[in-house]
Write a protein that holds these residues in place. Structure first.
Motif, short mmCIF file in Angstrom:
data_model
loop_
_atom_site.label_atom_id
_atom_site.label_comp_id
_atom_site.label_asym_id
_atom_site.label_seq_id
_atom_site.Cartn_x
_atom_site.Cartn_y
_atom_site.Cartn_z
N ASN A 340 61.71 18.91 -11.78
CA ASN A 340 61.54 20.18 -11.07
C ASN A 340 60.09 20.37 -10.65
O ASN A 340 59.81 20.85 -9.54
CB ASN A 340 61.99 21.33 -11.97
CG ASN A 340 62.00 22.66 -11.25
OD1 ASN A 340 62.48 22.77 -10.12
ND2 ASN A 340 61.47 23.68 -11.89
N ASN A 341 59.15 19.99 -11.52
CA ASN A 341 57.73 20.07 -11.16
C ASN A 341 57.40 19.13 -10.01
O ASN A 341 56.57 19.45 -9.14
CB ASN A 341 56.87 19.73 -12.38
CG ASN A 341 56.93 20.79 -13.46
OD1 ASN A 341 57.20 21.96 -13.18
ND2 ASN A 341 56.73 20.39 -14.70
N LYS A 344 58.46 20.79 -6.77
CA LYS A 344 57.50 21.83 -6.39
C LYS A 344 56.24 21.21 -5.78
O LYS A 344 55.68 21.75 -4.82
CB LYS A 344 57.14 22.67 -7.62
CG LYS A 344 58.28 23.53 -8.13
CD LYS A 344 57.88 24.30 -9.38
CE LYS A 344 59.03 25.16 -9.90
NZ LYS A 344 58.66 25.86 -11.16
N THR A 345 55.80 20.10 -6.35
CA THR A 345 54.62 19.41 -5.81
C THR A 345 54.88 18.94 -4.39
O THR A 345 54.03 19.06 -3.50
CB THR A 345 54.24 18.22 -6.70
OG1 THR A 345 53.95 18.68 -8.02
CG2 THR A 345 53.02 17.50 -6.14
N THR A 348 54.69 21.75 -2.01
CA THR A 348 53.30 22.21 -1.86
C THR A 348 52.52 21.37 -0.86
O THR A 348 51.77 21.90 -0.04
CB THR A 348 52.58 22.19 -3.21
OG1 THR A 348 53.26 23.07 -4.12
CG2 THR A 348 51.13 22.62 -3.07
#
Length: 479
Positions: A340-341, A344-345, A348
């Motif tokens: 999940n991280n 998100k990266t 971004t």
């Protein structure tokens, strides 16, 4: 700030050149800039049929579909005449790059979405390495060397293990794994960065070493050469290793001098000599293999290493499952959190990558890049530089801007001059000896919202130049 100004300069200069061309060049169309697709026929002119030579006019009118192709010779593209609505459109050659709008689409569909998938998977693995304690052990083992290269990083800091995995992935040609590990390293370094808007010394050193592109297995280059029917597709591997290694040493020395690193440190010298010994040993081993052995080695080793990393991560995590229970989680849930991280990266960095690639698309499609490239080629040819070398320079020039664009020039050079020509071999070395500088800066610094890259861009471009010069000497020496 340097990157922002450079981006703005490219964008504005390309638009100005486009506007000027619209009013001065009859063959120029704004549609090719906005909507043209890679490998589409290039519209070079549009005329009334009566303006064409008589023999072409007659041939078009006699053609069943009122379309005529004139094959000029083997080295130049065909000219295609299409008659419709009282006008004739003249196409010649294939467009070498995408237009602005297709670039926006391909950035998301062909670049960001696959990148998000890679980020999700490998960031999930990274989270397992963190919770299981594997990354801490790796950082502890390498700290004596890394604290000399990155003196601002605390001993045993997690970023050490991330950077190690990034360097190892690059070294083995594992592009899909290198980026997630590198982004995780940048995030970890940002946590100890006192000025969140400005790149730290450690981040600059990491970026420059990463962008220098030290590579052992140039798998993609060998694949392109094999597809072009090269006699020995792997014959550029040693020149690629030598060139990228010199680029890496140059990056380390340039940044190290700037940051006043102690080059006399015993642990640093031991680590550097160990790396040199490992590369020399691998070179000697690969060099004694025959053609089939080299191709087998290069095509299988990187894949086996990647599978080994994945298997080690999963096995080590399940063997240390108690640590996951102590953290009130499970192995699978930890993987999901890391994935999940990673997603998100990826979201971004999308705007940063999009902005950079759109500017590059304008720069290439406006014709400004071609004029600059032709001018540099003209200067070099008048300085007595071999035409075989000047023909490969477009790959070197475009490589810092776009990997896909330079790859297109590489394939074109093999198709035009032959896969075993000096031009094609030199183009191959250019392609694998360094990273796409502007793309890398947009992705890595964009992922942590750094606005001021300080001297990172200038250093990386200088290293690119060193790699170009080295590649020319190495290619001339080998071939």
């Amino acid at each position: 700030m340097v990157l922002s100004r450079f981006w703005l300069t490219i964008f504005i200069s390309s638009i100005v050149f486009i506007v000027v061309s619209l009013f001065t060049a009859n063959t120029y169309t704004i549609d090719s800039v906005l909507n043209g697709k890679k490998d589409d026929p290039v519209l070079v002119s549009e005329k009334y049929i009566d303006e064409l030579p008589a023999f072409i006019k007659d041939s078009i009118q006699k053609a069943p579909d009122q379309t005529m192709i004139i094959n000029r010779d083997t080295l130049n593209a065909d000219s295609t005449y299409v008659y419709k609505n009282k006008t004739v459109k003249i196409f010649s050659g294939l467009q070498k790059s995408d237009g602005l709008l297709p670039t926006c689409k391909s950035t998301l569909v062909d670049l960001i979405l696959p990148l998000i998938a890679y980020l999700a998977f490998f960031c999930g693995l990274m989270e397992l390495l963190i919770i299981s304690g594997a990354s801490g052990k790796l950082a502890k083992g390498l700290s004596p060397v890394f604290v000399k290269v990155f003196p601002s990083i605390p001993k045993n800091h997690p970023s050490i293990s991330y950077m190690t995995l990034n360097f190892a992935a690059n070294f083995l040609g594992l592009d899909s794994a290198a980026t997630p590990f590198g982004l995780k390293a940048m995030e970890s370094l940002q946590e100890i960065n006192p000025d969140k808007d400005k790149a730290s010394d450690a981040q600059i050193m990491f970026m420059c070493l990463h962008a220098s592109g030290l590579t052992l297995i140039a798998t993609s280059i060998i694949g392109y050469r094999a597809a072009a029917n090269a006699t020995n597709p792997a014959d550029v591997m040693l020149p690629c290793i030598i060139t990228s290694f010199i680029g890496t040493i140059a990056a380390f020395l340039i940044v190290g001098i700037k940051q006043k690193i102690n080059f006399k440190s015993a642990s640093l010298l031991i680590g550097l000599m160990g790396l040199i010994a490992a590369i020399v040993g691998l070179l000697m081993y690969v060099n004694h293999l025959d053609l089939i052995g080299k191709n087998y080695f290069t095509s299988n080793l990187s894949g086996l290493i990647l599978l080994a990393i994945i298997a080690f991560t999963l096995i080590f995590s399940f063997l240390n499952e108690q640590k996951f229970k102590d953290a009130n989680t499970t192995v699978f849930d930890t993987f999901v959190v890391g994935a999940n991280n990673g997603v998100k990266t990826g979201v971004t960095i999308f705007p940063y990558v999009l902005g950079m690639l759109v500017a590059i698309s304008l720069f290439r499609n406006s014709g400004l890049f071609e004029i600059i490239s032709d001018g540099i080629g003209f200067i070099f040819s008048n300085l007595g530089v071999s035409k075989e070398i000047t023909n490969a320079l477009p790959v070197a020039m475009l490589r810092p801007f776009s990997s896909a664009g330079s790859r297109g020039f590489l394939i074109d050079s093999m198709n035009t001059f032959g896969a075993d020509s000096l031009t094609a071999r030199l183009s191959s070395i250019f392609q694998c000896s360094a990273e796409s500088t502007f793309y890398v800066i947009a992705v890595y610094f964009g992922s942590v919202n750094i606005k001021n890259t300080r001297y990172a861009l200038g250093t990386m471009l200088l290293v690119d130049l060193i790699c170009v010069i080295t590649a020319i000497f190495v290619a001339t020496w080998f071939f």
